[in-house]
Design an enzyme around this catalytic site. Structure first.
Site, short mmCIF file in Angstrom:
data_model
loop_
_atom_site.label_atom_id
_atom_site.label_comp_id
_atom_site.label_asym_id
_atom_site.label_seq_id
_atom_site.Cartn_x
_atom_site.Cartn_y
_atom_site.Cartn_z
N SER A 68 4.42 -4.98 11.07
CA SER A 68 4.76 -4.11 12.18
C SER A 68 3.53 -3.56 12.91
CB SER A 68 5.64 -2.99 11.62
OG SER A 68 6.18 -2.20 12.62
N ASN A 378 8.83 7.86 17.24
CA ASN A 378 7.86 6.76 17.39
C ASN A 378 8.40 5.60 18.23
OD1 ASN A 378 9.55 5.25 15.69
ND2 ASN A 378 8.38 5.77 13.86
N THR A 501 4.75 3.66 4.01
CA THR A 501 4.09 2.41 4.40
C THR A 501 2.58 2.42 4.15
OG1 THR A 501 3.70 3.19 6.64
CG2 THR A 501 5.76 2.02 6.27
C1 16G Z 1 8.74 1.95 8.99
C2 16G Z 1 10.13 2.21 9.48
C3 16G Z 1 10.12 3.23 10.59
C4 16G Z 1 9.46 4.49 10.11
C5 16G Z 1 8.11 4.20 9.53
C6 16G Z 1 7.59 5.42 8.83
C7 16G Z 1 11.94 0.64 9.66
C8 16G Z 1 12.38 -0.68 10.21
N1 16G Z 1 10.71 0.99 9.98
O1 16G Z 1 7.95 1.39 9.98
O2 16G Z 1 11.43 3.48 10.95
O3 16G Z 1 9.31 5.40 11.15
O4 16G Z 1 8.20 3.16 8.56
O5 16G Z 1 6.41 5.13 8.20
O6 16G Z 1 12.64 1.31 8.93
P1 16G Z 1 5.83 6.10 7.12
O7 16G Z 1 6.83 6.20 6.00
O8 16G Z 1 4.54 5.48 6.74
O9 16G Z 1 5.63 7.42 7.81
ZN ZN Z 2 7.63 -2.46 14.05
#
Ligand code: 16G
Ligand code: ZN
Length: 547
Positions: A68, A378, A501
């Site tokens: 992503s 976002n 993430t």
């Molecule tokens: C991922 C999620 C997104 C979320 C982000 C938060 C999906 C398809 N994508 O990219 O929705 O805003 O994680 O990231 O669910 P974080 O947990 O690192 O803050």
């Molecule tokens: Zn994405």
């Protein structure tokens, strides 16, 4: 057909040995990490997708290889369930266990999953695989495909596609093509034809101009936009920057995440007139934000909250015109700007709810309404219509022109997941309909200044939250301290949560002024460093920064 689980082990040992001892966690949207450690994860996810397809009686399961908005060295994998949703949460645990067992345990472990879930290994299974344009994606795609083959599943490769396209293909296949055909052409055709019918030849209206700048983040969204442009009959004049063909790294100084978090324009912005409409998507084109620069050179962001309010307002108006009794609701996360929530409650008067970060949570909640609009700040979001809403609208469309437009709007929306390009075409349709430029759009409310920090800690999982991540329950005492700090700021709000993430704790803060928000974010960041095992350099107090 018989399956020999020895094959799985042999494949794993020979071609995809597990080369990392660290436990890998299923994150907010699948597994993510440095690409060189992902071969075995991908192979095993191919295995899992095959099992999942058999478990779901041969329905197609999707696998998307992408990290992503992360930097180029990262990659990742998202699994797509039959209706286009993210992998069911009870299987996230199965996925996590599967990627973490050793190669030697693999054969036995796969056997156990089959047994525990009563999977008929003689039945057919179908897995669709696609990838973004990172240079390591083809290698990882091959690993997924081999995982499917090891269990004698059927695999269909789609090559370089956006994440939302993969969701579209999976739903198209599983609805026996009622949603469209599982092909790239069918996807373009569905979106473009509804967009052009809605425009009906009127490309400009009032303050609305037919041109915009599109930042493709050097990702798949750039390539696919170029394909859209080829197929559109000049119904929208798009200039694509950061095309990612030859030069520029994916998401580097560009893309939706950069624009949103850094609150600044992407690299390679051409010299444009003030107030020119610009749009940024992320590396796999499932997020979109708008932005512009005013006549004093000041940057302005129109994020997911803005898109959600614009869309909800428009849909309410259309539904009212059609005289339909449909319940519309809006879903946000804690990251939604407080000013947007106030606007939704006080001006739009639409029910609004707050859920945890991650599309699966928003999507799920949105399904509770006849028309559920969900967006993360976002830029990730879409609109879902219940089956009964769709049939009511279709019935009304027999006699009512507004209901006909609403049907086209449904076709324009990729209901399966947030889709940057589909969302952008929807925003363009609404702005055109209203005759609005970015100034008109911005006028609805003023965002509260806000800021995000990343804090490194020993173990981010020590942070536990509740109430849609707005309250931190562990480590004990942290929330009380945050409350005390927040109370000192006008319109202050702040929360902390472990990222799903990245290996960091995220701090979000908003307050009445820019100075206040910097100070508030700093104070909460320091609390996390002190009470949640911070590592690395201490945060610098912004009020001392000039000393
Ligand atoms: C991922 C999620 C997104 C979320 C982000 C938060 C999906 C398809 N994508 O990219 O929705 O805003 O994680 O990231 O669910 P974080 O947990 O690192 O803050
Ligand atoms: Zn994405």
């Amino acid at each position: 057909m018989s399956i020999n689980l020895r094959t799985v082990y042999a494949f794993a040992r020979e071609m995809y040995p597990k080369n990392s001892k660290e436990t890998i966690q299923y994150g907010t949207a699948g597994f993510r990490g440095k690409a060189e450690f992902l071969d075995s994860v991908m192979f095993r996810m191919g295995v899992l997708a095959t099992l999942r397809s058999r478990y779901r009686e041969g329905a197609v399961i999707g696998v998307m290889i992408t990290a992503s908005h992360n930097p180029e060295p990262d990659n990742g994998v998202k699994l797509i369930d039959p209706k286009g949703e993210m992998l069911e949460s009870s299987w996230e645990k199965i996925a996590t266990d599967l990627v973490n067992v050793s190669d030697q345990e693999l054969e036995q472990h796969v056997g156990q999953i089959i047994k525990d879930n009563n999977i008929d290994v003689t039945s057919s299974s179908y897995v669709y695989v696609g990838m973004d344009n990172r240079y390591h994606s083809p290698r990882l795609l091959k690993a997924v495909a081999d995982g499917v083959i090891a269990l004698k599943g059927n695999v269909r490769e789609f090559g370089i596609v956006t994440t939302p396209m993969m969701h579209f293909f999976v739903v198209a296949a599983n609805t026996k093509e009622a949603y469209g055909k599982p092909t790239e052409e069918s996807y373009y055709e569905k979106l473009i034809s509804s967009f052009e019918k809605l425009r009906n030849g009127r490309v400009e209206n009032g303050n609305y101009r037919n041109s915009l700048i599109y930042d493709g983040a050097n990702g798949v969204g750039a390539r696919k936009m170029l394909q859209f442009i080829k197929r559109m009959n000049n119904s929208l004049a798009v200039t694509v920057i950061n095309q990612g063909i030859g030069t520029g790294k994916i998401n580097e100084d560009c893309g939706a995440d950069h624009v949103k978090v850094k609150q600044r324009v992407p690299v390679n912005m051409p010299d444009v007139e003030p107030f020119t409409r610009c749009v940024s998507v992320d590396g796999d084109a499932d997020r979109v934000v708008y932005f512009y620069t005013d006549d004093e050179g000041q940057f302005h962001l129109l994020d997911g909250d803005r898109i959600a309010t614009l869309v909800a307002d428009y849909l309410m108006e259309q539904i009212k015109r059609c005289d339909l009794n449909l319940r519309i609701g809006l879903v946000q996360t804690a990251y939604a700007n407080g000013a947007s929530t106030d606007y939704i409650i006080n001006e739009l008067k639409v029910p609004v709810s707050c859920v945890s970060t991650g599309v699966k949570h928003l999507h799920h909640k949105a399904l509770e309404y006849d028309v559920g609009v969900y967006f993360e700040a976002n830029g990730h979001g879409t609109i879902v219509f219940s089956d009964s809403a769709k049939s009511l609208i279709a019935e009304a469309a027999k006699t009512n022109e507004d209901a006909k437009s609403l049907l086209l709007i449904i076709d324009l929306i990729n209901e399966t997941v947030g889709d940057a390009i589909s969302d952008m075409l929807l925003v363009e349709t609404i702005l055109n309909h209203k005759g609005w430029d970015v100034k008109d759009w911005s006028a609805a409310y003023n965002d509260l200044p806000n800021l995000q920090l990343k804090i490194s800690v020993q173990d981010r999982n020590v942070i536990k939250t509740t109430d849609a991540e707005r309250v931190c329950v562990e480590p004990q005492g942290l929330q009380e301290e945050i409350n005390k700090v927040v109370a000192n700021y006008k319109r202050g709000r702040s929360f902390v949560r472990p990222s799903g993430t990245e290996d960091v704790v995220r701090v979000y803060a908003e307050a009445a002024t820019k100075e206040d928000v910097q100070q508030l974010a700093y104070e909460v960041g320091r609390l996390v460093q002190r009470l949640a095992g911070g590592v690395g350099p201490e945060l610098v107090n912004p009020s001392n920064a000039h000393l």
